[in-house]
Design a protein around this motif. Structure first.
Motif, PDB file in Angstrom:
ATOM      1  N   GLN A 122       0.827  -1.243  -0.099  1.00  0.00           N
ATOM      2  CA  GLN A 122       0.063  -0.066   0.013  1.00  0.00           C
ATOM      3  C   GLN A 122       0.668   1.323  -0.152  1.00  0.00           C
ATOM      4  O   GLN A 122       1.887   1.325   1.029  1.00  0.00           O
ATOM      5  CB  GLN A 122      -0.911  -0.013   1.113  1.00  0.00           C
ATOM      6  N   VAL A 123       0.595   2.024  -0.825  1.00  0.00           N
ATOM      7  CA  VAL A 123       1.253   3.302  -1.023  1.00  0.00           C
ATOM      8  C   VAL A 123       0.279   4.342  -0.575  1.00  0.00           C
ATOM      9  O   VAL A 123      -0.747   4.686  -1.092  1.00  0.00           O
ATOM     10  CB  VAL A 123       1.619   3.832  -2.334  1.00  0.00           C
ATOM     11  N   VAL A 124       0.684   5.359   0.848  1.00  0.00           N
ATOM     12  CA  VAL A 124      -0.186   6.054   1.386  1.00  0.00           C
ATOM     13  C   VAL A 124      -0.443   7.177   0.565  1.00  0.00           C
ATOM     14  O   VAL A 124      -1.492   7.770   0.381  1.00  0.00           O
ATOM     15  CB  VAL A 124       0.261   6.331   2.763  1.00  0.00           C
ATOM     16  N   HIS A 125       0.566   7.683  -0.002  1.00  0.00           N
ATOM     17  CA  HIS A 125       0.702   9.057  -0.619  1.00  0.00           C
ATOM     18  C   HIS A 125       0.923   8.852  -2.243  1.00  0.00           C
ATOM     19  O   HIS A 125       2.055   9.129  -2.408  1.00  0.00           O
ATOM     20  CB  HIS A 125       1.579  10.160  -0.038  1.00  0.00           C
ATOM     21  N   ARG A 126       0.185   8.490  -3.078  1.00  0.00           N
ATOM     22  CA  ARG A 126       0.301   8.167  -4.540  1.00  0.00           C
ATOM     23  C   ARG A 126       0.897   9.065  -5.016  1.00  0.00           C
ATOM     24  O   ARG A 126       1.679   8.881  -6.145  1.00  0.00           O
ATOM     25  CB  ARG A 126      -0.877   7.388  -4.909  1.00  0.00           C
ATOM     26  N   GLU A 127       0.736  10.449  -4.782  1.00  0.00           N
ATOM     27  CA  GLU A 127       1.294  11.455  -5.457  1.00  0.00           C
ATOM     28  C   GLU A 127       2.672  11.605  -5.536  1.00  0.00           C
ATOM     29  O   GLU A 127       3.416  12.185  -6.195  1.00  0.00           O
ATOM     30  CB  GLU A 127       0.630  12.881  -5.079  1.00  0.00           C
ATOM     31  N   GLN A 128       3.187  11.082  -4.502  1.00  0.00           N
ATOM     32  CA  GLN A 128       4.857  11.048  -4.204  1.00  0.00           C
ATOM     33  C   GLN A 128       5.677  10.098  -5.135  1.00  0.00           C
ATOM     34  O   GLN A 128       6.673   9.887  -5.610  1.00  0.00           O
ATOM     35  CB  GLN A 128       5.125  10.469  -2.887  1.00  0.00           C
ATOM     36  N   ALA A 139       3.893  -2.689  -6.586  1.00  0.00           N
ATOM     37  CA  ALA A 139       3.780  -4.163  -7.009  1.00  0.00           C
ATOM     38  C   ALA A 139       5.315  -4.577  -6.962  1.00  0.00           C
ATOM     39  O   ALA A 139       5.574  -5.752  -6.647  1.00  0.00           O
ATOM     40  CB  ALA A 139       3.107  -4.190  -8.373  1.00  0.00           C
ATOM     41  N   ALA A 140       6.076  -3.809  -7.389  1.00  0.00           N
ATOM     42  CA  ALA A 140       7.722  -4.099  -7.592  1.00  0.00           C
ATOM     43  C   ALA A 140       8.201  -4.269  -6.151  1.00  0.00           C
ATOM     44  O   ALA A 140       8.982  -5.452  -6.072  1.00  0.00           O
ATOM     45  CB  ALA A 140       8.522  -3.066  -8.209  1.00  0.00           C
ATOM     46  N   VAL A 141       7.696  -3.802  -5.056  1.00  0.00           N
ATOM     47  CA  VAL A 141       8.509  -3.973  -3.731  1.00  0.00           C
ATOM     48  C   VAL A 141       7.808  -5.322  -3.086  1.00  0.00           C
ATOM     49  O   VAL A 141       8.622  -6.217  -2.639  1.00  0.00           O
ATOM     50  CB  VAL A 141       7.861  -2.683  -2.619  1.00  0.00           C
ATOM     51  N   SER A 142       6.564  -5.456  -3.523  1.00  0.00           N
ATOM     52  CA  SER A 142       6.107  -6.907  -2.920  1.00  0.00           C
ATOM     53  C   SER A 142       6.637  -8.048  -3.614  1.00  0.00           C
ATOM     54  O   SER A 142       6.838  -8.939  -3.019  1.00  0.00           O
ATOM     55  CB  SER A 142       4.453  -6.693  -3.195  1.00  0.00           C
ATOM     56  N   SER A 155      12.547 -20.550   6.854  1.00  0.00           N
ATOM     57  CA  SER A 155      11.359 -21.149   7.483  1.00  0.00           C
ATOM     58  C   SER A 155       9.965 -20.754   6.906  1.00  0.00           C
ATOM     59  O   SER A 155       8.892 -20.697   7.407  1.00  0.00           O
ATOM     60  CB  SER A 155      11.222 -20.623   8.837  1.00  0.00           C
ATOM     61  N   LEU A 156      10.209 -19.966   5.768  1.00  0.00           N
ATOM     62  CA  LEU A 156       8.936 -19.426   5.064  1.00  0.00           C
ATOM     63  C   LEU A 156       9.118 -19.504   3.659  1.00  0.00           C
ATOM     64  O   LEU A 156      10.196 -19.637   3.000  1.00  0.00           O
ATOM     65  CB  LEU A 156       8.934 -17.900   5.319  1.00  0.00           C
ATOM     66  N   PHE A 157       7.957 -19.442   3.197  1.00  0.00           N
ATOM     67  CA  PHE A 157       7.851 -19.256   1.571  1.00  0.00           C
ATOM     68  C   PHE A 157       6.598 -18.447   1.200  1.00  0.00           C
ATOM     69  O   PHE A 157       5.615 -18.428   2.222  1.00  0.00           O
ATOM     70  CB  PHE A 157       7.504 -20.589   0.864  1.00  0.00           C
ATOM     71  N   ALA A 158       6.441 -17.663   0.286  1.00  0.00           N
ATOM     72  CA  ALA A 158       5.642 -16.637   0.035  1.00  0.00           C
ATOM     73  C   ALA A 158       4.482 -17.236  -1.209  1.00  0.00           C
ATOM     74  O   ALA A 158       4.891 -17.736  -2.132  1.00  0.00           O
ATOM     75  CB  ALA A 158       6.238 -15.381  -0.664  1.00  0.00           C
ATOM     76  N   HIS A 159       3.229 -16.577  -0.959  1.00  0.00           N
ATOM     77  CA  HIS A 159       2.212 -16.693  -1.866  1.00  0.00           C
ATOM     78  C   HIS A 159       2.036 -15.099  -2.434  1.00  0.00           C
ATOM     79  O   HIS A 159       1.453 -14.257  -1.601  1.00  0.00           O
ATOM     80  CB  HIS A 159       0.916 -16.985  -1.341  1.00  0.00           C
ATOM     81  N   LEU A 160       2.529 -14.748  -3.462  1.00  0.00           N
ATOM     82  CA  LEU A 160       2.468 -13.317  -3.856  1.00  0.00           C
ATOM     83  C   LEU A 160       1.073 -13.221  -4.413  1.00  0.00           C
ATOM     84  O   LEU A 160       0.499 -13.837  -5.577  1.00  0.00           O
ATOM     85  CB  LEU A 160       3.655 -13.100  -5.077  1.00  0.00           C
ATOM     86  N   ARG A 161       0.464 -11.891  -4.182  1.00  0.00           N
ATOM     87  CA  ARG A 161      -0.788 -11.620  -4.404  1.00  0.00           C
ATOM     88  C   ARG A 161      -0.654 -10.241  -4.992  1.00  0.00           C
ATOM     89  O   ARG A 161      -1.237  -9.142  -4.332  1.00  0.00           O
ATOM     90  CB  ARG A 161      -1.781 -11.749  -3.409  1.00  0.00           C
ATOM     91  N   SER A 165      -4.840  -5.344  -3.223  1.00  0.00           N
ATOM     92  CA  SER A 165      -4.265  -4.070  -2.183  1.00  0.00           C
ATOM     93  C   SER A 165      -5.289  -3.484  -1.384  1.00  0.00           C
ATOM     94  O   SER A 165      -6.529  -3.479  -1.765  1.00  0.00           O
ATOM     95  CB  SER A 165      -3.837  -2.900  -3.460  1.00  0.00           C
ATOM     96  N   PHE A 166      -4.827  -3.373  -0.269  1.00  0.00           N
ATOM     97  CA  PHE A 166      -6.004  -2.787   0.721  1.00  0.00           C
ATOM     98  C   PHE A 166      -5.369  -2.051   1.901  1.00  0.00           C
ATOM     99  O   PHE A 166      -3.947  -2.057   1.900  1.00  0.00           O
ATOM    100  CB  PHE A 166      -6.772  -3.968   1.446  1.00  0.00           C
ATOM    101  N   ASP A 167      -6.222  -1.277   2.515  1.00  0.00           N
ATOM    102  CA  ASP A 167      -5.655  -0.426   3.733  1.00  0.00           C
ATOM    103  C   ASP A 167      -5.873  -1.499   5.078  1.00  0.00           C
ATOM    104  O   ASP A 167      -7.110  -1.561   5.461  1.00  0.00           O
ATOM    105  CB  ASP A 167      -6.541   1.013   3.939  1.00  0.00           C
ATOM    106  N   SER A 168      -4.651  -2.104   5.466  1.00  0.00           N
ATOM    107  CA  SER A 168      -4.988  -2.784   6.959  1.00  0.00           C
ATOM    108  C   SER A 168      -5.746  -2.165   7.952  1.00  0.00           C
ATOM    109  O   SER A 168      -6.286  -2.773   8.857  1.00  0.00           O
ATOM    110  CB  SER A 168      -3.811  -3.676   7.087  1.00  0.00           C
ATOM    111  N   ASN A 169      -5.349  -1.002   8.160  1.00  0.00           N
ATOM    112  CA  ASN A 169      -5.791  -0.032   9.059  1.00  0.00           C
ATOM    113  C   ASN A 169      -7.388   0.079   9.262  1.00  0.00           C
ATOM    114  O   ASN A 169      -7.855  -0.355  10.077  1.00  0.00           O
ATOM    115  CB  ASN A 169      -5.218   1.204   9.225  1.00  0.00           C
ATOM    116  N   GLN A 170      -7.878   0.340   7.961  1.00  0.00           N
ATOM    117  CA  GLN A 170      -9.229   0.425   7.776  1.00  0.00           C
ATOM    118  C   GLN A 170     -10.015  -0.770   7.914  1.00  0.00           C
ATOM    119  O   GLN A 170     -11.156  -0.872   8.577  1.00  0.00           O
ATOM    120  CB  GLN A 170      -9.451   1.037   6.355  1.00  0.00           C
TER     121      GLN A 170
END
Length: 377
Positions: A122-128, A139-142, A155-161, A165-170
């Motif tokens: 999640q990018v909070v300020h997309r104008e940046q 998407a590139a960071v994820s 000890s981990l493996f990832a499922h990339l999605r 995209s969502f605001d977890s706080n909300q």
């Protein structure tokens, strides 16, 4: 005697080692006579790494980072770096620092890998994102985080999605932990790693003598949060910051998939920061027990959503624990039923186990909990 290769490794070590786990200084030796320097160096390194298990036996081979005595693994080596070497009386001595983890029964997660969902950041300020037109930066960071986990985590493996995209706080305010539980059920994961980027700003131009400009920095600030899919609760959170030289003009459209971007100072800082995120996740979750869910019950046979990718093997003995569902979440039943399950068939992310003698064949249903612990092997 320190050659150029060792000097480079020594400088790399001084500049900062990755904090993947507990770094230990080890020393090993090997005779130089009768073999080349490279062969002696590798033998000395293996000799040093073998000491990590507390055993004095010299290990002749190191396969995929696992030291072996007979058929039983003793230690797992994430990374190592040679920091010094010298030859005395035809004996080569190397000193190295290694990230060594014991594969022992004292760690619940030993020998297993847990699935973690990595949704689009999640990018909070997309104008940046306007400077450089970095509209796919989230998407590139994820993708980088998921690829790093899949390539380097123990000890981990990832499922990339990247489609989510969502605001977890909300979501937490509206649905508490139910959203995390629903996502992990759909994605067959145990955890969710949420990256929230709140700073991608660039220093403004500073004119010098009317036409020169100072070099500018671009910043990266992000929070990484981990949610448990069974409880829906936040279990870990950390803050990350980085900065690097930004050589582009505001009107330049940067190809974020190009080597030019990732080899720039700013791109390298992002890669190092995301690698640190992956290392922190692996270190934080590695000793937690592996949890899964029952998919189907057919008499004494139980199908569940853990498989070879999680480290589950034929012959493992897992625990079944009953759970009850309410409108909010899943909770362990008080004085709930618990039985043992012997694994008989294993696929990539699914397995079938047989209930042990004395188990109740009618007590189990889909979404009940399956738990694997290192000490159960």
């Amino acid at each position: 005697m320190i050659n150029r290769r060792t000097t480079a490794l020594l400088l790399a070590g001084c500049l900062g080692m990755p904090a993947w786990g507990q770094w230990t200084t080890l020393t090993g030796t090997a005779p130089v006579a009768g073999q080349g320097m490279e062969q002696a160096r590798q033998q000395a390194i293996n000799n040093a790494l073998s000491q990590a298990s507390g055993d004095t036996m010299v290990v002749e081979t190191l396969n995929n980072g696992v030291l072996s005595q007979g058929s039983e693994p003793l230690s797992q080596v994430g990374q190592y770096q040679v920091i010094a070497e010298h030859v005395r009386d035809d004996v080569l001595e190397v000193t190295l620092q290694a990230d060594v983890r014991s594969i022992g029964s004292q760690c619940d997660g030993a020998g297993f890998r847990q699935a973690i969902t990595v949704p689009r950041a999640q990018v909070v300020h997309r104008e940046q994102l306007v400077p450089g037109s970095l509209y796919e930066f989230d998407a590139a960071v994820s993708r980088l985080l998921a690829n790093t986990l899949n390539g380097e985590a123990r000890s981990l493996f990832a499922h990339l999605r990247p489609d989510i995209s969502f605001d977890s706080n909300q979501l937490n305010q509206q649905y508490q932990g139910a959203w995390a539980q629903e996502l992990t059920i759909k994605d067959n994961s145990q955890y969710i790693a949420v990256v929230r980027i709140d700073d991608v700003t660039v220093d403004p131009h500073k004119p010098l003598l009317g036409w020169f400009s100072y070099d500018r920095n671009r910043y990266f600030g992000a929070d990484l949060s981990v949610y448990d899919g069974l409880s829906g609760q936040l279990v870990w959170q950390n803050r990350y910051r980085a900065q690097g030289d930004w050589p582009y003009e505001r009107t330049d459209a940067v190809n974020i998939a190009s080597s030019q971007f990732w080899n720039s100072e700013y791109g390298q800082q992002i890669r190092q920061t995301v690698t640190q995120m992956a290392q922190d996740l692996d270190a934080t979750l590695r000793c937690r027990p592996l949890n899964g869910r029952v998919l189907a019950v057919n008499g004494e046979r139980v199908t569940f959503n853990l498989g070879s990718r999680h480290g589950v093997r034929v012959g493992d003995r897992l625990t079944l624990q009953s759970r009850q569902q309410d409108q909010q979440s899943w909770w362990p039943q008080q004085n709930g039923k618990e039985d043992r399950l012997l694994v008989e068939q294993v696929q990539r992310e699914q397995a079938i186990g047989r209930l042990q003698t004395g188990a109740s064949y009618t007590a189990w249903q889909p979404q009940d909990l399956v738990r694997a612990r290192g000490q159960s092997r």
